[in-house]
Structures are given as C-alpha cells and as structure tokens.
Enzyme design. Structure first.
Site, PDB file in Angstrom:
ATOM      1  N   GLU A   1       0.831  -1.213   0.000  1.00  0.00           N
ATOM      2  CA  GLU A   1       0.000   0.000   0.000  1.00  0.00           C
ATOM      3  C   GLU A   1       0.863   1.260   0.000  1.00  0.00           C
ATOM      4  O   GLU A   1       0.543   2.235  -0.673  1.00  0.00           O
ATOM      5  CB  GLU A   1      -0.961   0.004   1.193  1.00  0.00           C
ATOM      6  CG  GLU A   1      -1.944  -1.187   1.237  1.00  0.00           C
ATOM      7  CD  GLU A   1      -2.755  -1.335  -0.042  1.00  0.00           C
ATOM      8  OE1 GLU A   1      -2.995  -0.324  -0.732  1.00  0.00           O
ATOM      9  OE2 GLU A   1      -3.150  -2.472  -0.366  1.00  0.00           O
TER      10      GLU A   1
ATOM     11  N   ASP B   1       3.673  -4.016  -5.914  1.00  0.00           N
ATOM     12  CA  ASP B   1       4.257  -5.292  -5.488  1.00  0.00           C
ATOM     13  C   ASP B   1       5.783  -5.235  -5.551  1.00  0.00           C
ATOM     14  O   ASP B   1       6.471  -5.722  -4.663  1.00  0.00           O
ATOM     15  CB  ASP B   1       3.759  -6.439  -6.377  1.00  0.00           C
ATOM     16  CG  ASP B   1       2.397  -6.969  -5.918  1.00  0.00           C
ATOM     17  OD1 ASP B   1       1.951  -6.576  -4.822  1.00  0.00           O
ATOM     18  OD2 ASP B   1       1.802  -7.778  -6.648  1.00  0.00           O
TER      19      ASP B   1
HETATM   20 ZN   LIG Z   1      -2.752  -2.644  -4.626  1.00  0.00          ZN
END
Ligand SMILES: [Zn+2]
Length: 417
Positions: free
Chosen positions: A278, A359
């Site tokens: 996040e 990611d």
């Molecule tokens: Zn995400």
C-alpha cells in the site's frame, strides 16, 4: 431511423455481446479447472477451498451476465423507449425555473436508477454472499446504507449539478472549460474529504492500535515519509467476511486502511508486507496519476458534450423530443458507457500495472515471500478463482489474477534473495 440511433444500437449490442462472450469464457475456464488445484497452490490450498472459489465465481459471473442484459434493456427503455422524455416532461410541467427543474431531472433519474438496482444488490447480498458464507449485512443495515447513499446523492449531487447546469447556460461558448475546472476542483475536494468525512458515515475507522505491530511498521513508514497516524482499521466485518487493504485520500487525509477481517488472518510479517504494498501505491503516486488521467478524459468528454448539446440528432436519436441542457447532460452520462466499454481493457491494464509496481516496491521494502503468503490467504478468504479465463481477466481485472501476481513476486524474491 436516425443514423445515430443505429450507431447507438450497434454499440450497445456489440458491448453486450462482447461482455456475455467473455463471461461465458470465464465460466468455461473455471468449470474446466474445477477438479484440480493448480500445481503452484497444491500445498497451500485444498481441493475443497478451490471448488468453493470456483462455484462462487461461477454464480457471480452468471449474476453478472443477467445484470449486463438487464442494464442494456433498461438503457433502451430510458432512451428510445421514452423514459427520459417522460421524466423530462414531468419536470418541465412542474413550473419550476429551468435550473431547478433540470437539477431535479438529473437527480430523480439517478435515484430511480439506484432504486431499480436495489433488487440486484439485495439478491447479491442476501442470496449469493449468504450462500457462500460471506454475508454479515442485516436487512436493517442494508436499508440504512441505501437511504444514506440516496441522501448523499442529493446533498452532494444537487449543488454540483446545479452549478454545472448554470455554467452550461451562462458561461458562453467555452462553458465546457469552466465546467471542467469546477469538476476537477470538486473531484479533488471529494478525494481529499472522502476518507475523513464520507467513509465514516458507513464504517468505523480506528487508528491501528497494536504496539508490537506498530514498532514493526514504524521504520517502513518513516523511511517512506508516511505518518503512522495514517494507518486505520475499518470494521468491514460489519457487512461481509471479505478482507482487504487499500490506500485512499490526498495530502493530510491520505491513509492506508486495513479491514479488521484481513488483520485477523495475517501474522505481523504478512501485515508488514501488505502495508509495504500500500505504501508502494503512495510512493509511486498512483492516486495522483489516476486523477491526472481523469482530468484528460473528462476534458475530452466535456468538449464532446459541448458539441452534442447543439446537435438535434443527438436528442432525436436517443428518443428525446424536448432538447435542453439538462437532458443533454443526462443523456450523455447515461449513454457514454455504451461507447467507453471498449476502452475498459486499457483501464484494467493500467490498474494492473499499478499493482505490479506496488508489489515490486513491497518486494524491495519487505519480505516478498510474506506478501505471497498474505496474498494466498487473501485469495482463499475472498474465494477468488485461481483459474480465470485470460481474456476475461485482461478485460475486467483491476488486480492481476493470483497465479500471475504470485509468479511475478517470486521472480522479484529470487532476484532480491
Ligand atoms: Zn494494490
């Protein structure tokens, strides 16, 4: 028949058939892989869990097909069926000044649409989610949610619609430019205010209160310039068993939100990895980029509307006998998705690219292996399919399907390790 009516019919039919065809492919793909857990997941996911996800996906996809058909039919009733014409006539006969009647027309149309969607929402919540063990929404909560949404639509929608209609009528030939400025300011204000003002009307948000966990994530947040007062836990369990985490808001109101349901399932290292993902959205400026894209798209859209407002074929082609600024705006908002559905794959691709970027960021800042573990838990708990149809996924998925995303993380893990 009006040429524009023909173009509208062709686009609506093509978009509907395309989405049905993709959904049919998705059903086939999920059913075809139902009997075996994909190899990469054979240790982490049981056959029973896999089949639960397959059945859940199939039921929801079929429901989606029904809704695609229903919304196409409804759009025909609104337009060439004379629905808007009827509603417009009623407001025109009310004797209200054009600005008020126009605002009333738009708001009433959206309220009626919301009302017509209610049975679908109720079926999804109380039949589908219930059957698969996810529903926590009581009928009472469902009703109060609906009422709150309707009130918000009127309270927030009325002033902005009235202002837009006023500019359309009084700001000269370049009204679309002023409407665009107002619209952008409104969107920014709403994005900023949403987490602090609107979201709390529906859920309780409390600061993450776990000292051991806090100590663990503090350094991650500090080195990325994210205040730890910005980490919240939301009572998602009030409505559903599904879990998630997301990044929202702007400036002083930006925050990362964890569902209580998700927090309960993850261990501290997994939470740190999800948090790093996040924070990745924040560091890579994904919200700002999305707003930038929306600015370009809405400017183009408003210029188009500026041209359509004066085109008699636009009204006549969509079943309206009494042209007005308010009718033009309503028709435009209703019919636009019929044409923009074809750029959906582009939007989905962009969103998936952002997920990969977040990611990658997480893989550098935290343990990629832990993010993989967290994702497996998340997919399991949400009963996401591990075997989507590639075309369906490319068209619709805002997040990469589990196997793709995890394979991607594993390569990052390998190069990092
Ligand atoms: Zn995400």
């Amino acid at each position: 028949m009006n040429t524009f009516t023909v173009i509208f019919f062709v686009a609506l039919a093509a978009g509907t058939l395309l989405r049905w065809w993709l959904a049919a492919r998705q059903l086939k793909s999920v059913a075809g892989h139902r009997d075996r857990v994909p190899e990469d997941f054979s240790e982490s996911i049981s056959l029973e869990t896999h089949q639960h996800a397959a059945d859940y996906t199939a039921v929801r996809t079929r429901m989606g097909m029904l809704e695609i058909g229903a919304s196409a039919l409804l759009l025909l009733v609104w337009t060439v069926g004379g629905g808007i014409d009827l509603l417009n006539g009623a407001w025109a006969a009310s004797g209200l000044p054009p600005l008020l009647a126009g605002t009333g027309l738009l708001l009433s149309a959206f309220l009626i649409m919301g009302l017509l969607e209610m049975p679908f929402d109720a079926y999804r919540t109380f039949v589908i989610e219930e059957r698969f063990g996810f529903n926590r929404t009581s009928p009472r909560l469902f009703l109060t949610d609906t009422v709150k949404q309707a009130v918000l639509l009127v309270v927030i929608g009325a002033p902005i619609v009235a202002l837009v209609l006023w500019l359309m009528a009084h700001a000269g030939d370049r009204w679309w430019l002023y409407v665009w400025i107002v619209w952008m300011a409104f969107s920014l204000a709403l994005t900023w205010a949403y987490p602090a003002v609107i979201a709390p009307l529906f859920n309780k948000f409390v600061p993450l209160d776990d000292d051991a966990l806090k100590a663990r994530i503090e350094s991650l947040l500090e080195r990325n310039g994210f205040a730890s007062q910005g980490i919240f836990v939301v009572d998602g369990s009030k409505r559903s068993g599904h879990g998630n985490a997301y990044f929202t808001g702007l400036g002083s109101n930006k925050r990362i939100v964890f569902f209580d349901t998700l927090l309960r399932q993850l261990d501290p290292e997994e939470i740190e990895a999800v948090l790093a993902h996040e924070v990745g959205h924040f560091k890579r400026k994904h919200i700002a980029k999305r707003i930038g894209l929306m600015a370009i798209v809405s400017l183009a859209g408003l210029m188009l509307l500026g041209w359509l407002v004066g085109a008699p074929w636009f009204y006549a082609g969509l079943g309206v006998t009494e042209p007005s600024l308010a009718v033009a705006l309503l028709l435009f908002l209703l019919v636009l998705p019929t044409f923009t559905v074809f750029v959906q794959p582009l939007m989905s691709w962009l969103s998936r690219r952002h997920e990969f970027e977040a990611d990658e960021f997480a893989a550098r800042q935290a343990d990629a292996g832990k993010l993989v573990e967290a994702l497996v838990k998340l997919y399991k708990e949400n009963a996401n399919t591990l075997t989507p149809d590639p075309l369906y996924s490319a068209f619709h998925d805002s997040h990469p399907p589990a196997p793709v995303r995890i394979a991607h993380l594993r390569t990052k893990q390998a190069t990092a390790g």
